[in-house]
Design an enzyme around this catalytic site. Structure first.
Site, mmCIF file in Angstrom:
data_model
loop_
_atom_site.group_PDB
_atom_site.id
_atom_site.type_symbol
_atom_site.label_atom_id
_atom_site.label_comp_id
_atom_site.label_asym_id
_atom_site.label_seq_id
_atom_site.Cartn_x
_atom_site.Cartn_y
_atom_site.Cartn_z
ATOM 1 N N GLY A 1 -5.048 -3.419 -1.062
ATOM 2 C CA GLY A 1 -4.124 -4.423 -1.586
ATOM 3 C C GLY A 1 -2.958 -4.569 -0.629
ATOM 4 O O GLY A 1 -2.628 -3.630 0.096
ATOM 5 N N LYS B 1 -0.129 -0.432 -5.465
ATOM 6 C CA LYS B 1 -1.044 0.679 -5.163
ATOM 7 C C LYS B 1 -0.383 2.033 -5.396
ATOM 8 O O LYS B 1 -0.917 2.896 -6.084
ATOM 9 C CB LYS B 1 -1.543 0.595 -3.703
ATOM 10 C CG LYS B 1 -2.214 -0.719 -3.348
ATOM 11 C CD LYS B 1 -2.676 -0.757 -1.895
ATOM 12 C CE LYS B 1 -1.578 -0.610 -0.864
ATOM 13 N NZ LYS B 1 -0.604 -1.713 -0.819
ATOM 14 N N GLU C 1 -1.723 6.232 1.835
ATOM 15 C CA GLU C 1 -1.453 5.856 3.239
ATOM 16 C C GLU C 1 -1.004 7.068 4.049
ATOM 17 O O GLU C 1 -0.042 7.009 4.808
ATOM 18 C CB GLU C 1 -0.421 4.729 3.302
ATOM 19 C CG GLU C 1 -0.907 3.491 2.558
ATOM 20 C CD GLU C 1 -0.087 2.247 2.828
ATOM 21 O OE1 GLU C 1 0.307 2.031 3.978
ATOM 22 O OE2 GLU C 1 0.129 1.479 1.885
ATOM 23 N N GLY D 1 3.270 -3.992 -1.648
ATOM 24 C CA GLY D 1 3.976 -4.448 -2.851
ATOM 25 C C GLY D 1 3.056 -4.805 -3.999
ATOM 26 O O GLY D 1 3.507 -5.247 -5.058
ATOM 27 N N SER D 2 1.734 -4.602 -3.831
ATOM 28 C CA SER D 2 0.805 -5.010 -4.889
ATOM 29 C C SER D 2 0.709 -3.993 -6.032
ATOM 30 O O SER D 2 0.100 -4.292 -7.060
ATOM 31 C CB SER D 2 -0.580 -5.267 -4.294
ATOM 32 O OG SER D 2 -1.044 -4.144 -3.585
HETATM 33 P P1 ADP Z 1 2.292 -0.822 -2.733
HETATM 34 O O1 ADP Z 1 2.125 0.667 -2.721
HETATM 35 O O2 ADP Z 1 1.056 -1.575 -3.047
HETATM 36 O O3 ADP Z 1 2.950 -1.324 -1.484
HETATM 37 P P2 ADP Z 1 4.281 -0.294 -4.781
HETATM 38 O O4 ADP Z 1 3.530 0.316 -5.906
HETATM 39 O O5 ADP Z 1 5.092 0.588 -3.919
HETATM 40 O O6 ADP Z 1 3.285 -1.209 -3.924
HETATM 41 O O7 ADP Z 1 5.268 -1.389 -5.352
HETATM 42 C C1 ADP Z 1 4.828 -2.408 -6.270
HETATM 43 C C2 ADP Z 1 6.036 -3.223 -6.714
HETATM 44 O O8 ADP Z 1 6.922 -2.395 -7.443
HETATM 45 C C3 ADP Z 1 6.838 -3.805 -5.559
HETATM 46 O O9 ADP Z 1 7.278 -5.078 -5.947
HETATM 47 C C4 ADP Z 1 8.002 -2.859 -5.414
HETATM 48 O O10 ADP Z 1 9.134 -3.529 -4.949
HETATM 49 C C5 ADP Z 1 8.197 -2.378 -6.854
HETATM 50 N N1 ADP Z 1 8.740 -1.015 -6.872
HETATM 51 C C6 ADP Z 1 8.198 0.070 -6.263
HETATM 52 N N2 ADP Z 1 8.928 1.172 -6.504
HETATM 53 C C7 ADP Z 1 9.954 0.775 -7.290
HETATM 54 C C8 ADP Z 1 11.063 1.442 -7.879
HETATM 55 N N3 ADP Z 1 11.243 2.763 -7.748
HETATM 56 N N4 ADP Z 1 11.931 0.707 -8.629
HETATM 57 C C9 ADP Z 1 11.746 -0.625 -8.795
HETATM 58 N N5 ADP Z 1 10.723 -1.316 -8.267
HETATM 59 C C10 ADP Z 1 9.843 -0.634 -7.520
HETATM 60 MG MG MG Z 2 2.571 2.068 -1.264
#
Ligand code: ADP
Ligand code: MG
Length: 220
Positions: A38, A44, A167, A41-42
Protein backbone atom coordinates in the site's frame (compact mmCIF):
# COMPACT_ATOMS: atom_id res chain seq x y z
CA UNK A 1 -8.78 -21.80 12.92
CA UNK A 2 -6.62 -18.86 11.85
CA UNK A 3 -3.72 -18.00 14.15
CA UNK A 4 -4.41 -14.29 13.72
CA UNK A 5 -8.03 -13.34 13.14
CA UNK A 6 -8.90 -9.67 12.66
CA UNK A 7 -12.62 -8.99 12.45
CA UNK A 8 -14.13 -5.73 11.31
CA UNK A 9 -11.36 -3.59 12.76
CA UNK A 10 -12.08 0.12 12.44
CA UNK A 11 -9.69 2.58 14.02
CA UNK A 12 -9.37 6.37 14.20
CA UNK A 13 -6.48 8.36 15.66
CA UNK A 14 -7.60 11.01 18.16
CA UNK A 15 -8.90 14.13 16.42
CA UNK A 16 -8.59 12.50 12.97
CA UNK A 17 -11.35 13.51 10.55
CA UNK A 18 -11.80 9.96 9.23
CA UNK A 19 -10.87 6.43 10.35
CA UNK A 20 -7.41 5.16 9.37
CA UNK A 21 -8.66 1.54 9.22
CA UNK A 22 -12.14 0.75 7.89
CA UNK A 23 -13.72 -2.63 8.73
CA UNK A 24 -10.54 -4.63 8.20
CA UNK A 25 -11.08 -8.38 8.05
CA UNK A 26 -7.90 -10.42 7.83
CA UNK A 27 -7.12 -14.01 8.76
CA UNK A 28 -3.57 -15.33 8.86
CA UNK A 29 -2.92 -19.04 9.21
CA UNK A 30 -0.06 -20.45 11.28
CA UNK A 31 3.06 -20.67 9.12
CA UNK A 32 1.72 -18.31 6.48
CA UNK A 33 3.98 -15.61 4.98
CA UNK A 34 1.90 -12.56 4.18
CA UNK A 35 3.06 -9.36 2.51
CA UNK A 36 1.13 -6.15 3.03
CA UNK A 37 1.32 -3.51 0.30
CA UNK A 38 0.00 0.00 0.00
CA UNK A 39 1.15 3.56 -0.59
CA UNK A 40 2.58 5.69 2.19
CA UNK A 41 -0.14 6.77 4.62
CA UNK A 42 -2.53 3.97 3.66
CA UNK A 43 -2.60 2.48 7.18
CA UNK A 44 -0.09 -0.40 6.94
CA UNK A 45 1.85 0.43 10.10
CA UNK A 46 -1.33 1.26 11.98
CA UNK A 47 -2.73 -2.19 11.14
CA UNK A 48 0.41 -4.13 12.08
CA UNK A 49 0.75 -2.25 15.35
CA UNK A 50 -2.65 -3.59 16.32
CA UNK A 51 -1.14 -7.09 16.36
CA UNK A 52 1.05 -6.39 19.37
CA UNK A 53 -0.89 -4.82 22.25
CA UNK A 54 2.23 -3.09 23.61
CA UNK A 55 2.46 -1.16 20.31
CA UNK A 56 -1.23 -0.58 19.63
CA UNK A 57 -1.91 3.11 18.98
CA UNK A 58 -4.28 5.15 21.09
CA UNK A 59 -7.54 6.12 19.48
CA UNK A 60 -11.09 5.00 18.89
CA UNK A 61 -11.51 1.39 17.89
CA UNK A 62 -14.17 -1.18 17.11
CA UNK A 63 -13.90 -4.79 15.99
CA UNK A 64 -11.97 -7.71 17.39
CA UNK A 65 -8.57 -9.38 17.09
CA UNK A 66 -8.04 -12.98 18.13
CA UNK A 67 -4.72 -14.72 18.60
CA UNK A 68 -5.04 -18.50 18.44
CA UNK A 69 -8.71 -18.16 19.38
CA UNK A 70 -8.06 -15.90 22.37
CA UNK A 71 -8.71 -12.14 22.39
CA UNK A 72 -5.30 -10.62 21.66
CA UNK A 73 -5.59 -8.15 24.53
CA UNK A 74 -5.65 -11.05 27.00
CA UNK A 75 -2.08 -12.12 26.15
CA UNK A 76 0.33 -11.43 29.00
CA UNK A 77 3.33 -9.13 28.44
CA UNK A 78 5.56 -12.19 28.52
CA UNK A 79 3.49 -14.06 25.92
CA UNK A 80 3.47 -10.99 23.68
CA UNK A 81 7.20 -10.62 23.95
CA UNK A 82 7.92 -14.30 23.31
CA UNK A 83 5.30 -14.96 20.64
CA UNK A 84 5.54 -11.85 18.50
CA UNK A 85 8.79 -10.40 17.15
CA UNK A 86 8.24 -6.93 15.73
CA UNK A 87 10.77 -4.84 13.78
CA UNK A 88 9.98 -1.20 13.09
CA UNK A 89 10.87 0.85 10.05
CA UNK A 90 12.94 3.31 12.05
CA UNK A 91 15.90 1.51 13.66
CA UNK A 92 16.29 4.30 16.19
CA UNK A 93 12.87 3.51 17.66
CA UNK A 94 14.02 0.09 18.80
CA UNK A 95 17.54 0.56 20.11
CA UNK A 96 17.51 0.03 23.86
CA UNK A 97 21.16 -0.33 24.94
CA UNK A 98 24.67 0.93 24.08
CA UNK A 99 26.86 -1.77 22.51
CA UNK A 100 25.75 -4.06 19.69
CA UNK A 101 26.48 -7.11 21.85
CA UNK A 102 24.21 -5.83 24.63
CA UNK A 103 21.56 -4.98 22.11
CA UNK A 104 21.52 -8.60 20.97
CA UNK A 105 21.77 -10.12 24.45
CA UNK A 106 19.25 -7.82 26.11
CA UNK A 107 16.03 -9.75 25.47
CA UNK A 108 17.67 -13.08 26.29
CA UNK A 109 19.12 -12.00 29.61
CA UNK A 110 15.59 -11.05 30.63
CA UNK A 111 14.47 -14.60 29.88
CA UNK A 112 17.17 -15.96 32.26
CA UNK A 113 18.92 -17.99 29.58
CA UNK A 114 22.44 -19.13 30.64
CA UNK A 115 25.32 -16.92 29.40
CA UNK A 116 27.06 -19.62 27.35
CA UNK A 117 23.87 -20.42 25.47
CA UNK A 118 23.29 -16.71 24.87
CA UNK A 119 26.83 -16.36 23.49
CA UNK A 120 26.41 -19.33 21.16
CA UNK A 121 23.05 -18.15 19.84
CA UNK A 122 24.32 -14.62 19.26
CA UNK A 123 27.39 -15.85 17.40
CA UNK A 124 25.24 -18.01 15.14
CA UNK A 125 22.70 -15.27 14.44
CA UNK A 126 25.40 -12.66 13.86
CA UNK A 127 26.95 -14.82 11.19
CA UNK A 128 23.60 -15.05 9.35
CA UNK A 129 23.36 -11.27 9.20
CA UNK A 130 27.08 -10.44 8.89
CA UNK A 131 27.20 -8.34 12.03
CA UNK A 132 29.83 -10.16 14.16
CA UNK A 133 32.47 -7.52 13.49
CA UNK A 134 30.32 -4.86 15.17
CA UNK A 135 29.85 -6.49 18.59
CA UNK A 136 31.97 -3.93 20.47
CA UNK A 137 30.67 -0.91 18.62
CA UNK A 138 28.28 1.62 20.09
CA UNK A 139 24.94 1.15 18.38
CA UNK A 140 24.79 4.93 17.93
CA UNK A 141 27.80 4.77 15.57
CA UNK A 142 26.10 2.34 13.16
CA UNK A 143 24.41 3.52 9.99
CA UNK A 144 20.64 3.16 9.59
CA UNK A 145 21.06 0.03 7.49
CA UNK A 146 23.49 -1.52 10.00
CA UNK A 147 21.03 -0.84 12.81
CA UNK A 148 18.31 -2.53 10.78
CA UNK A 149 20.49 -5.64 10.40
CA UNK A 150 21.04 -5.74 14.17
CA UNK A 151 17.31 -5.25 14.78
CA UNK A 152 16.38 -8.14 12.47
CA UNK A 153 19.03 -10.45 13.99
CA UNK A 154 17.73 -9.56 17.43
CA UNK A 155 14.16 -10.73 16.85
CA UNK A 156 15.31 -14.17 15.75
CA UNK A 157 17.30 -14.61 18.96
CA UNK A 158 14.07 -14.88 20.93
CA UNK A 159 12.84 -17.45 18.44
CA UNK A 160 9.30 -16.07 18.16
CA UNK A 161 6.77 -18.08 16.12
CA UNK A 162 5.39 -14.84 14.66
CA UNK A 163 7.46 -12.22 12.86
CA UNK A 164 6.18 -8.79 11.91
CA UNK A 165 8.44 -6.50 9.90
CA UNK A 166 7.36 -2.98 9.11
CA UNK A 167 9.66 -1.83 6.28
CA UNK A 168 12.52 -3.25 8.30
CA UNK A 169 15.00 -3.20 5.41
CA UNK A 170 14.17 0.27 4.08
CA UNK A 171 17.64 1.72 4.83
CA UNK A 172 19.58 -1.08 3.10
CA UNK A 173 21.02 -0.80 -0.40
CA UNK A 174 19.53 -3.33 -2.80
CA UNK A 175 22.55 -5.69 -2.79
CA UNK A 176 22.68 -5.85 1.02
CA UNK A 177 18.92 -6.11 1.19
CA UNK A 178 18.98 -9.16 -1.07
CA UNK A 179 21.58 -10.82 1.22
CA UNK A 180 19.64 -10.04 4.37
CA UNK A 181 16.47 -11.22 2.68
CA UNK A 182 18.02 -14.61 1.92
CA UNK A 183 19.02 -15.03 5.56
CA UNK A 184 15.60 -13.85 6.65
CA UNK A 185 13.74 -16.23 4.32
CA UNK A 186 15.78 -19.19 5.58
CA UNK A 187 15.24 -18.33 9.25
CA UNK A 188 11.59 -17.37 8.83
CA UNK A 189 10.61 -20.71 7.27
CA UNK A 190 7.75 -22.29 9.18
CA UNK A 191 7.01 -19.13 11.17
CA UNK A 192 4.00 -16.92 10.66
CA UNK A 193 5.33 -13.82 8.94
CA UNK A 194 3.79 -10.48 8.08
CA UNK A 195 5.89 -7.96 6.24
CA UNK A 196 5.44 -4.54 4.75
CA UNK A 197 7.81 -4.10 1.87
CA UNK A 198 8.02 -2.18 -1.37
CA UNK A 199 10.61 -4.02 -3.42
CA UNK A 200 9.28 -6.99 -5.32
CA UNK A 201 12.42 -8.96 -4.41
CA UNK A 202 11.55 -8.59 -0.74
CA UNK A 203 8.12 -10.10 -1.08
CA UNK A 204 8.93 -12.89 -3.51
CA UNK A 205 8.81 -15.46 -0.71
CA UNK A 206 5.30 -14.38 0.35
CA UNK A 207 2.47 -16.92 0.09
CA UNK A 208 -0.14 -14.19 -0.12
CA UNK A 209 -0.18 -10.47 -0.81
CA UNK A 210 -2.86 -8.15 0.52
CA UNK A 211 -3.07 -4.49 -0.18
CA UNK A 212 -4.46 -1.64 1.81
CA UNK A 213 -5.76 1.62 0.37
CA UNK A 214 -7.18 4.37 2.56
CA UNK A 215 -7.60 1.87 5.37
CA UNK A 216 -9.56 -0.69 3.31
CA UNK A 217 -7.95 -4.07 2.77
CA UNK A 218 -8.18 -6.28 -0.31
CA UNK A 219 -6.53 -9.47 -1.57
CA UNK A 220 -4.16 -9.06 -4.53
P1 ADP B 1 1.61 3.60 6.32
O1 ADP B 1 2.36 2.74 7.29
O2 ADP B 1 0.81 2.84 5.32
O3 ADP B 1 2.50 4.62 5.67
P2 ADP B 1 0.37 4.71 8.69
O4 ADP B 1 -0.37 3.58 9.31
O5 ADP B 1 1.65 5.13 9.30
O6 ADP B 1 0.51 4.44 7.12
O7 ADP B 1 -0.56 5.99 8.68
C1 ADP B 1 -1.91 5.95 8.19
C2 ADP B 1 -2.57 7.31 8.43
O8 ADP B 1 -2.66 7.55 9.82
C3 ADP B 1 -1.78 8.47 7.84
O9 ADP B 1 -2.71 9.40 7.34
C4 ADP B 1 -1.04 9.04 9.02
O10 ADP B 1 -0.85 10.42 8.87
C5 ADP B 1 -2.00 8.74 10.17
N1 ADP B 1 -1.26 8.54 11.42
C6 ADP B 1 -0.25 7.66 11.63
N2 ADP B 1 0.19 7.72 12.89
C7 ADP B 1 -0.56 8.66 13.51
C8 ADP B 1 -0.59 9.19 14.82
N3 ADP B 1 0.21 8.74 15.79
N4 ADP B 1 -1.50 10.17 15.10
C9 ADP B 1 -2.35 10.62 14.14
N5 ADP B 1 -2.37 10.16 12.88
C10 ADP B 1 -1.49 9.20 12.56
MG1 MG C 1 4.37 2.70 7.79
Amino acid sequence: MALIDIRQLTFSYPAAAAPTLHGVDLQVEAGEFLALCGVSGSGKSTLLRHLKPALTPHGERSGEIFFDGQPLGELSERQQSQEIGFVFQSPDDQIVTDKVWHELAFGLENLHIPQEIIARRIAEMASWFGISQWFDRDVSTLSGGQKQRVAIARIFLKNPPILILDEATSALDSVTEAKIQRAFDALAKGRTTLIIAHRLSTIRAAHRIVSIAEGVISEC
